[in-house]
Each structure stands twice: as C-alpha cells, then as structure tokens.
Design an enzyme around this catalytic site. Structure first.
Site, PDB file in Angstrom:
ATOM      1  N   ALA A  59       1.083  -1.370  -0.179  1.00 21.68           N
ATOM      2  CA  ALA A  59      -0.237  -0.047  -0.268  1.00 21.68           C
ATOM      3  C   ALA A  59       0.996   1.328  -0.671  1.00 21.68           C
ATOM      4  CB  ALA A  59      -1.237  -0.463   1.302  1.00 21.68           C
ATOM      5  N   HIS A  60       0.091   2.242  -0.094  1.00 23.15           N
ATOM      6  CA  HIS A  60       1.078   3.543  -0.541  1.00 23.15           C
ATOM      7  C   HIS A  60       1.421   3.909   0.654  1.00 23.15           C
ATOM      8  CE1 HIS A  60      -3.786   5.200   1.431  1.00 23.15           C
ATOM      9  NE2 HIS A  60      -2.635   4.591   2.387  1.00 23.15           N
ATOM     10  N   ASN A  61       2.930   4.803   0.770  1.00 24.65           N
ATOM     11  CA  ASN A  61       3.864   4.958   1.388  1.00 24.65           C
ATOM     12  C   ASN A  61       4.912   4.051   2.072  1.00 24.65           C
ATOM     13  OD1 ASN A  61       2.319   7.783   1.093  1.00 24.65           O
ATOM     14  ND2 ASN A  61       1.055   7.230   2.826  1.00 24.65           N
TER      15      ASN A  61
END
Length: 304
Positions: free
Chosen positions: A231-233
């Site tokens: 997922a993001h980041n």
C-alpha cells in the site's frame, strides 16, 4: 537446448566461494542442472546442506561433478569414480548463482508492438517490454524486464535490472478515505509515485500503490512473489524477501533483510525490524524488533 560449460569455467566464476576442489576438473563439461532424481553424468549435481547422508549421496550420484558443503570426505569410492567435488560454504547459494550465470536463457531485449508507452517515458538500454503492457510517464533503467499485461502508472521509477512479471500493476492510487457527516467517502488524493530500486523482482499479479506525498519505495535486491499488495507510503529496505499473497498496509516501514512468509498481513504504520521473520498467515498489529521471529494471529514473538 544443451549447454556445454567447462567445469573449470564454473569454478573460476565461483572464485573465492570455492574452499577446496577434490579431483581433477580438467576436461569435464557440464550440460545441465537437473532435479536429484534425474541427474546424469553431464549434470552439475549439488547436495542440499539440509539433507542427511551427504557422503552416501555423493558416492551414489551419477554426476561427475558435485557442489557440496563441509562434511564430505574425498573417499576411496569417490576417487575410484573419478568424481570432482567442489566444496563451498553454501551449495544451494552457489548452484543458484551458477544457474543464473550459465544456464538461464537470457531474454531478448525487445519492445512488443502491442505495448502502449507514453511519449514522455524514459526507457533505458536493453529493456524487454511484453505484450499489452502500458507504461505511463515513467523512468526505466537498463536491463529491465517488464512482462505481458503489466501497467506502470505515471511517476514510477524503475532502477536497473528490475524484473516485473505478468499482470502486475505499479503506481495505482491508494485508498485513504475520510467520511462526510452523512457517511459518504472522500478519497484522499495521491500526489507521489513509486520507486523500485535495482535488482528487484516483482511477481505476477502484484499491486504496488503510489505514495500520497512521499514515494512508496521498494529497496535494492528485494524479491516479491505472486499476488502481493503493497500500500501507499510503505518503504521496504534492501533484500526484503516476500512470499505469495502478502498484504502490507499503508505507511509500513520494513527494514533490510526481512523475510515475510505466505499470507501474512501487516497493519498500517507498523515497523518491521532488520533481519526479522514473519511466519505464514501471521497478522502483524505491533512493531516487530530487529532479528525476531513472529507468528500467529495476532502476531506474537516465537520463543525458541
């Protein structure tokens, strides 16, 4: 197609990894790497360190040349058979390196005519791009392989020697939502991208989301198997090994040399310490310190 590789070339390639050579390698050519049940005189055999009866395996192998670890004696039987034993610390690692160097067919660097590539994309040297792949405004290094039906969204950077297998999607929007008072959802916009450093392998059907304000990063040498979601980041360090069907939520920090086995789930904003191991099906809800093994749901430290 048969290969013909002089055993001396393999020994030279392994270099300082070779601790000793028993027998005479001169004139021995290797044609194959095979499974143990089908070894013949032209196979480079190897003895897995985890196996018992290593001496018996060496003496009964049909191969003329064997890569083995400590504990093998160059017995009268081996001498009479004229076998060559190449001693290394880690036979499995050695045979993997030999396989890549001499027996894996190198893919031809071509761009398939059905690939769709943005005019602003930067493509390095000796790159393979497979059928029906779509590449946005991306930067791609040298010796990269991108297989069929892959989608690289805008703002994806691939360093040299990255391999991305079929049907992977890199740089998709993550899903970070806030609710209105009436319960309706507003997705938070994602402005950053994805950086995949050199020598990374991304398995088939993997999805990597781009960052919100800072890039999602997959560190050098990491290997990610089939069907994983990152997922993001999230930031993965170097040489992270991820087995199939692992789900990593947003803003997770995974340090170098971590191993994550099949089906594990890691909650958002957790930190996984250097060299730690996460077992099959583990659900991680807490930070994991360096060097520890955690298993179960919820995850707990494995006490050996």
């Amino acid at each position: 197609m048969n290969k013909v590789v002089p055993l001396n070339d393999i020994i030279t390639f392994l270099g300082k990894e070779v601790k000793a050579i028993y027998g005479n390698p001169e004139g021995i050519n290797i044609h194959f790497l095979k499974d143990p049940e089908n070894v013949d005189e032209y196979t480079l055999d190897w003895i897995n360190p985890a196996r018992t009866g290593k001496q018996h395996i060496a003496e009964t192998s049909k191969a003329k040349a064997i890569i083995a670890g400590p504990g093998i004696e160059y017995s009268a039987v081996l001498k009479e058979q004229g076998k060559v034993i190449v001693l290394v610390d880690n036979p499995k690692l050695a045979i993997a390196k030999v396989g890549h160097a001499f027996f894996v067919d190198k893919i031809e660097p071509i761009i398939h005519p059905t690939a769709v590539i943005h005019s602003d994309a930067e493509i390095g040297k000796d790159v393979f791009i497979g059928a029906n792949t779509t590449i946005g405004r991306c930067k791609i290094g040298d010796n990269v392989e991108i297989h069929a039906n892959v989608v690289l969204y805008d703002n994806v950077v691939l360093y040299d020697n990255v391999h991305i297998h079929a049907n992977a999607s890199i740089g998709v929007d993550g899903l970070g939502c806030e609710r209105e008072k009436d319960g309706s959802l507003v997705n938070f916009p994602h402005f950053a991208g994805v950086i995949i450093e050199s020598d990374v392998v991304i398995g088939a059907q993997c999805v990597v989301a781009k960052g919100v304000f800072l890039d999602t990063i997959i560190g050098k040498g990491s290997k990610i198997n089939v069907g994983c979601f990152i997922a993001h980041n999230s930031i993965l360090g170097c040489n992270v090994w991820i087995s199939p069907k692992v789900n990593i939520a947003g803003s997770v920090k995974i340090e170098d040399n971590v191993t994550i086995f099949s089906g594990a789930i890691i909650r958002e904003q957790r930190r996984i310490g250097k060299g730690s191991i996460i077992g099959m099906g583990t659900v991680v809800t807490k930070n994991i310190p360096a060097g520890e093994t955690w298993v179960g749901n919820p995850a707990k430290k494995l006490v050996k």
